[in-house]
Write an enzyme that holds these catalytic residues in place. Structure first.
Site, PDB file in Angstrom:
ATOM      1  CG  ASP A  67      -0.278  -0.483   2.494  1.00 44.73           C
ATOM      2  OD1 ASP A  67       0.954  -0.401   2.583  1.00 44.73           O
ATOM      3  OD2 ASP A  67      -0.984  -0.940   3.401  1.00 44.73           O
ATOM      4  CG  ASN A 134      -8.431  -1.035  12.009  1.00 38.97           C
ATOM      5  OD1 ASN A 134      -7.514  -1.778  11.651  1.00 38.97           O
ATOM      6  ND2 ASN A 134      -8.811   0.021  11.309  1.00 38.97           N
ATOM      7  CG  HIS A 136      -5.560  -1.965   8.911  1.00 31.41           C
ATOM      8  ND1 HIS A 136      -5.591  -0.599   9.125  1.00 31.41           N
ATOM      9  CD2 HIS A 136      -4.271  -2.322   9.131  1.00 31.41           C
ATOM     10  CE1 HIS A 136      -4.379  -0.169   9.438  1.00 31.41           C
ATOM     11  NE2 HIS A 136      -3.557  -1.204   9.461  1.00 31.41           N
ATOM     12  CD  GLU A 141      -8.310   1.177   7.546  1.00 30.56           C
ATOM     13  OE1 GLU A 141      -8.234   0.248   8.381  1.00 30.56           O
ATOM     14  OE2 GLU A 141      -7.661   2.225   7.657  1.00 30.56           O
TER      15      GLU A 141
HETATM   16  C1  F6R Z   1       1.640  -1.411   6.140  1.00 32.79           C
HETATM   17  C2  F6R Z   1       0.295  -1.955   6.276  1.00 32.79           C
HETATM   18  C3  F6R Z   1      -0.446  -1.954   7.566  1.00 32.79           C
HETATM   19  C4  F6R Z   1       0.436  -2.239   8.784  1.00 32.79           C
HETATM   20  C5  F6R Z   1      -0.382  -2.170  10.064  1.00 32.79           C
HETATM   21  C6  F6R Z   1       0.463  -2.400  11.288  1.00 32.79           C
HETATM   22  O1  F6R Z   1       2.120  -1.513   4.811  1.00 32.79           O
HETATM   23  O2  F6R Z   1      -0.228  -2.394   5.302  1.00 32.79           O
HETATM   24  O3  F6R Z   1      -1.476  -2.906   7.488  1.00 32.79           O
HETATM   25  O4  F6R Z   1       1.019  -3.506   8.637  1.00 32.79           O
HETATM   26  O5  F6R Z   1      -1.003  -0.930  10.152  1.00 32.79           O
HETATM   27  O6  F6R Z   1       1.370  -1.353  11.433  1.00 32.79           O
HETATM   28  P1  F6R Z   1       2.495  -1.401  12.544  1.00 32.79           P
HETATM   29  O7  F6R Z   1       3.459  -2.457  12.146  1.00 32.79           O
HETATM   30  O8  F6R Z   1       3.127  -0.026  12.482  1.00 32.79           O
HETATM   31  O9  F6R Z   1       1.825  -1.685  13.836  1.00 32.79           O
END
Ligand code: F6R
Length: 239
Positions: A67, A134, A136, A141
């Site tokens: 992403d 959450n 995701h 989301e």
């Molecule tokens: C990042 C992504 C997100 C993160 C998630 C966890 O490319 O796609 O899904 O993996 O938000 O983020 P952290 O590792 O910062 O807790």
């Protein structure tokens, strides 16, 4: 789902790096799916160390990131493009790297183009994932359906709050992003999800044993045939 529980973040990062290196050793022309965020940083650091010691060679590897914010300047230090270069790509020899274009004027066309690029690559061999509080994965989301293909998404309020730590002000966090969809992720032959810290314990429990629902996008991973989850003691404490 295969669950590997380790003591701490350091061991988690080493284990994840070993699995990625083993994938590349087995198939030098591997297509890797990569993630940003805090969680994979230790694994990237470990892979850089392994590369410098000659233990892994990415010369045949193609990488697709999950992403990117939109709109975002690629050269700005908040873009995932910048993040990946800083944390990984500038230090190793990955042959080809792809990240959704956060500068694209036409985001719908960029989503279509990115989806096509992933498919034309022959499909991801190993997809690395983190997980949002959450639930995701990528920026899929919580919603009332599972978005299939790469798509443009309005970030959840909780994601904006969680990611504000990377920005000066919460209001600076982009409100939108381009993300691989659930089908894009599911086409990966293998998936490896990493989670560290007590803050992830609840969403890990729900992902592994909760109801499969788009309200918790990660729950769909229960249906993928080859998922490995690596958690440290804190993130795995409710399992
Ligand atoms: C990042 C992504 C997100 C993160 C998630 C966890 O490319 O796609 O899904 O993996 O938000 O983020 P952290 O590792 O910062 O807790």
């Amino acid at each position: 789902m295969k669950i590997i529980k380790v003591e701490n973040y350091e061991t988690l990062s080493k284990k994840a790096a070993e699995i990625i290196a083993a994938q590349v050793a087995e198939k030098p022309a591997s297509i890797l799916g990569l993630a940003t965020g805090s969680t994979p940083v230790g694994a990237y650091q470990e892979l850089i160390r392994m590369y410098k010691r000659g233990e892994v060679d990415f010369a045949g590897v193609t990488a697709f990131n999950l992403d990117e914010y939109h709109p975002v300047k690629k050269s700005g230090d908040q873009s995932y493009d910048y993040f990946m270069k800083e944390k990984f790509f500038n230090h190793v020899n990955v042959a080809k790297t792809f990240i959704p274009n956060g500068e694209a004027a036409d985001h719908a066309a960029e989503c279509e183009n990115y989806e096509k690029l992933v498919y034309e690559s022959g499909g991801i061999d190993l997809q690395l994932l983190g997980i949002g509080n959450n639930g995701h994965i990528g920026f899929n989301e919580p919603a009332d359906h599972f978005p299939a293909a790469t798509h443009y998404v309005a970030l959840d309020e909780s994601t904006i709050k969680a990611n504000a730590r990377f920005f000066e002000n919460e209001s600076d966090v982009p409100k939108n992003a381009i993300t691989m969809g659930i089908r894009t992720i599911f086409k990966a032959k293998k998936i490896m999800l990493l989670a560290s810290g007590a803050g992830k314990a609840e969403c890990i429990k729900e992902m592994v044993g909760g109801k499969i629902t788009p309200k918790n996008p990660s729950s769909i991973l229960q249906l993928h045939p080859d998922v490995t989850i690596i958690v440290d003691k804190d993130a795995g404490r409710l399992l």
